[in-house]
Motif scaffolding. Structure first.
Motif, PDB file in Angstrom:
ATOM      1  N   ALA A 103     -14.870  13.828   7.793  1.00 22.15           N
ATOM      2  CA  ALA A 103     -13.422  14.044   7.708  1.00 22.15           C
ATOM      3  C   ALA A 103     -13.005  15.256   8.533  1.00 22.15           C
ATOM      4  CB  ALA A 103     -13.008  14.224   6.255  1.00 22.15           C
ATOM      5  N   LEU A 104     -13.823  16.305   8.494  1.00 17.97           N
ATOM      6  CA  LEU A 104     -13.501  17.520   9.242  1.00 17.97           C
ATOM      7  C   LEU A 104     -13.658  17.321  10.750  1.00 17.97           C
ATOM      8  CD1 LEU A 104     -15.211  20.199   6.956  1.00 17.97           C
ATOM      9  CD2 LEU A 104     -12.758  19.755   7.195  1.00 17.97           C
ATOM     10  N   THR A 105     -14.516  16.390  11.142  1.00 17.91           N
ATOM     11  CA  THR A 105     -14.658  16.095  12.572  1.00 17.91           C
ATOM     12  C   THR A 105     -13.344  15.563  13.118  1.00 17.91           C
ATOM     13  OG1 THR A 105     -17.002  15.599  12.300  1.00 17.91           O
ATOM     14  CG2 THR A 105     -15.932  14.743  14.285  1.00 17.91           C
ATOM     15  N   GLY A 106     -12.685  14.713  12.318  1.00 19.00           N
ATOM     16  CA  GLY A 106     -11.338  14.248  12.657  1.00 19.00           C
ATOM     17  C   GLY A 106     -11.272  13.418  13.921  1.00 19.00           C
ATOM     18  N   ARG A 107     -10.067  13.297  14.463  1.00 20.70           N
ATOM     19  CA  ARG A 107      -9.764  12.594  15.714  1.00 20.70           C
ATOM     20  C   ARG A 107     -10.158  11.121  15.662  1.00 20.70           C
ATOM     21  NH1 ARG A 107     -11.365  16.038  20.943  1.00 20.70           N
ATOM     22  NH2 ARG A 107     -10.009  14.403  21.829  1.00 20.70           N
ATOM     23  N   GLN A 108     -10.199  10.547  14.466  1.00 22.47           N
ATOM     24  CA  GLN A 108     -10.615   9.163  14.313  1.00 22.47           C
ATOM     25  C   GLN A 108      -9.742   8.223  15.131  1.00 22.47           C
ATOM     26  OE1 GLN A 108     -10.235   7.411  10.352  1.00 22.47           O
ATOM     27  NE2 GLN A 108     -12.294   6.565  10.568  1.00 22.47           N
ATOM     28  N   VAL A 110       0.835  -1.202   0.000  1.00 23.25           N
ATOM     29  CA  VAL A 110       0.000   0.000   0.000  1.00 23.25           C
ATOM     30  C   VAL A 110       0.866   1.246   0.000  1.00 23.25           C
ATOM     31  CG1 VAL A 110      -1.758   1.293   1.278  1.00 23.25           C
ATOM     32  CG2 VAL A 110      -1.824  -1.214   1.250  1.00 23.25           C
ATOM     33  N   THR A 111       0.494   2.206  -0.833  1.00 26.14           N
ATOM     34  CA  THR A 111       1.145   3.512  -0.866  1.00 26.14           C
ATOM     35  C   THR A 111       0.086   4.590  -0.705  1.00 26.14           C
ATOM     36  OG1 THR A 111       0.992   3.614  -3.284  1.00 26.14           O
ATOM     37  CG2 THR A 111       3.025   2.716  -2.344  1.00 26.14           C
ATOM     38  N   THR A 112       0.536   5.801  -0.418  1.00 25.41           N
ATOM     39  CA  THR A 112      -0.389   6.925  -0.285  1.00 25.41           C
ATOM     40  C   THR A 112      -0.392   7.742  -1.575  1.00 25.41           C
ATOM     41  OG1 THR A 112       1.348   8.309   0.689  1.00 25.41           O
ATOM     42  CG2 THR A 112      -0.075   7.091   2.203  1.00 25.41           C
ATOM     43  N   ALA A 113      -1.570   8.235  -1.926  1.00 27.65           N
ATOM     44  CA  ALA A 113      -1.689   9.104  -3.082  1.00 27.65           C
ATOM     45  C   ALA A 113      -1.175  10.498  -2.727  1.00 27.65           C
ATOM     46  CB  ALA A 113      -3.142   9.179  -3.529  1.00 27.65           C
ATOM     47  N   PRO A 114      -0.803  11.316  -3.721  1.00 25.98           N
ATOM     48  CA  PRO A 114      -0.391  12.688  -3.432  1.00 25.98           C
ATOM     49  C   PRO A 114      -1.511  13.453  -2.715  1.00 25.98           C
ATOM     50  CG  PRO A 114       0.138  12.092  -5.682  1.00 25.98           C
ATOM     51  CD  PRO A 114      -0.714  10.991  -5.152  1.00 25.98           C
ATOM     52  N   PRO A 115      -1.172  14.433  -1.862  1.00 23.12           N
ATOM     53  CA  PRO A 115      -2.186  15.179  -1.114  1.00 23.12           C
ATOM     54  C   PRO A 115      -3.278  15.780  -1.996  1.00 23.12           C
ATOM     55  CG  PRO A 115      -0.012  15.664  -0.256  1.00 23.12           C
ATOM     56  CD  PRO A 115       0.204  14.826  -1.470  1.00 23.12           C
ATOM     57  N   ALA A 116      -2.918  16.288  -3.160  1.00 25.76           N
ATOM     58  CA  ALA A 116      -3.923  16.896  -4.041  1.00 25.76           C
ATOM     59  C   ALA A 116      -4.940  15.861  -4.509  1.00 25.76           C
ATOM     60  CB  ALA A 116      -3.238  17.553  -5.237  1.00 25.76           C
ATOM     61  N   GLU A 117      -4.464  14.635  -4.772  1.00 26.66           N
ATOM     62  CA  GLU A 117      -5.373  13.568  -5.198  1.00 26.66           C
ATOM     63  C   GLU A 117      -6.279  13.137  -4.054  1.00 26.66           C
ATOM     64  OE1 GLU A 117      -5.132   9.053  -7.094  1.00 26.66           O
ATOM     65  OE2 GLU A 117      -3.366  10.365  -7.143  1.00 26.66           O
ATOM     66  N   SER A 118      -5.722  13.080  -2.849  1.00 22.31           N
ATOM     67  CA  SER A 118      -6.530  12.730  -1.684  1.00 22.31           C
ATOM     68  C   SER A 118      -7.619  13.771  -1.451  1.00 22.31           C
ATOM     69  CB  SER A 118      -5.641  12.615  -0.443  1.00 22.31           C
ATOM     70  OG  SER A 118      -4.707  11.570  -0.565  1.00 22.31           O
ATOM     71  N   LEU A 119      -7.252  15.043  -1.576  1.00 23.45           N
ATOM     72  CA  LEU A 119      -8.220  16.112  -1.360  1.00 23.45           C
ATOM     73  C   LEU A 119      -9.302  16.099  -2.434  1.00 23.45           C
ATOM     74  CD1 LEU A 119      -8.812  18.460   0.542  1.00 23.45           C
ATOM     75  CD2 LEU A 119      -7.505  19.957  -0.984  1.00 23.45           C
ATOM     76  N   ALA A 120      -8.920  15.858  -3.677  1.00 25.51           N
ATOM     77  CA  ALA A 120      -9.901  15.793  -4.765  1.00 25.51           C
ATOM     78  C   ALA A 120     -10.871  14.639  -4.549  1.00 25.51           C
ATOM     79  CB  ALA A 120      -9.185  15.646  -6.106  1.00 25.51           C
ATOM     80  N   ASP A 121     -10.368  13.517  -4.060  1.00 22.73           N
ATOM     81  CA  ASP A 121     -11.241  12.379  -3.771  1.00 22.73           C
ATOM     82  C   ASP A 121     -12.245  12.733  -2.684  1.00 22.73           C
ATOM     83  OD1 ASP A 121     -11.735   9.261  -3.757  1.00 22.73           O
ATOM     84  OD2 ASP A 121     -11.415   9.822  -1.664  1.00 22.73           O
ATOM     85  N   LEU A 122     -11.789  13.410  -1.651  1.00 20.18           N
ATOM     86  CA  LEU A 122     -12.691  13.805  -0.567  1.00 20.18           C
ATOM     87  C   LEU A 122     -13.762  14.757  -1.054  1.00 20.18           C
ATOM     88  CD1 LEU A 122     -13.510  13.898   2.404  1.00 20.18           C
ATOM     89  CD2 LEU A 122     -11.776  15.672   2.746  1.00 20.18           C
TER      90      LEU A 122
END
Length: 221
Positions: free
Chosen positions: A144-149, A121-133
């Motif tokens: 996601a904004l609630t956070g603290r998962q 497993v790898t992580t996607a670039p931050p821009a791709e993660s944000l676009a997915d969200l």
């Protein structure tokens, strides 16, 4: 009176008539790569009325090698990877940082089918993660904004308050960032397709990545 768990378990059926229809599966006709077969089975599960076919079990291991599993949602699949998302600071995010290898499991009972996937497993670039969200629902952004998962929660009232604040922000700013939200990409080394059979002659076809291609083999049930 508490239920008798043993008796309750014995009363249940797997693949009950009227609920499950077991289609035929000819592994000789399977494509050379697992992705087309996955896409076909996924579409068939949707058409057959499988509830939430995009949910899957995600198995990881912690720093000591102890296993962990939970249910998450598939965000996409292509020739490169199967994708899902979570907070990098969550329990599974921390586990993937320590041991970047995982397994996925799909179970679609309406057709008696399972699919198992595992690989690095790898992580996607931050821009791709944000676009997915931001491509997801307001509720997904609010969560996601609630956070603290995975952090300890002092009370349900604290959760309600944080959630209300996050929902308000998500509605006011649909492009709000969530810095820890991360899209993960699992590059499959193995993909197994399981088709149940009423006489328990289950068909199991495993794809194994070999060099630049895939090998296939049948497995005993």
């Amino acid at each position: 009176m508490e239920p008798d768990l043993h008796e309750l378990l014995r009363s249940l059926r797997v693949w009950a008539p009227g609920v499950t229809t077991l289609p035929a599966f000819d592994p000789a006709a399977a494509p050379a790569d697992p992705l087309p077969l996955f896409a076909s089975w996924f579409a068939e599960a949707v058409a057959a009325g499988q509830p939430e076919p995009h949910t899957m079990s995600l198995a990881t291991s912690d720093e000591e090698g102890l296993p962990d599993v939970r249910t998450v949602m598939l965000h996409g699949a292509d020739t490169d990877a199967w994708t899902f998302a979570t907070h990098a600071t969550s329990r599974k995010g921390r586990q993937l940082a320590a041991r970047p290898y995982a397994a996925l499991g799909f179970y679609w009972h309406v057709q008696g089918r399972q699919i198992r996937v595992r690989g690095p497993v790898t992580t996607a670039p931050p821009a791709e993660s944000l676009a997915d969200l931001h491509a997801r629902s307001t509720g997904a952004l609010a969560a996601a904004l609630t956070g603290r998962q995975s952090e300890p929660l002092e009370s349900l009232e604290a959760l309600a308050q944080a959630s209300e604040t996050a929902w308000a922000r998500a509605q006011e700013d649909p492009e709000a960032p969530s810095p820890t939200w991360t899209l993960y990409r699992l590059r499959a080394d193995e993909v197994e397709f399981f088709q149940g059979d009423e006489r328990r002659r289950h068909v199991r076809l495993r794809y194994v990545r070999s060099g630049g291609g895939w090998g296939k083999e049948l497995l005993w049930p």
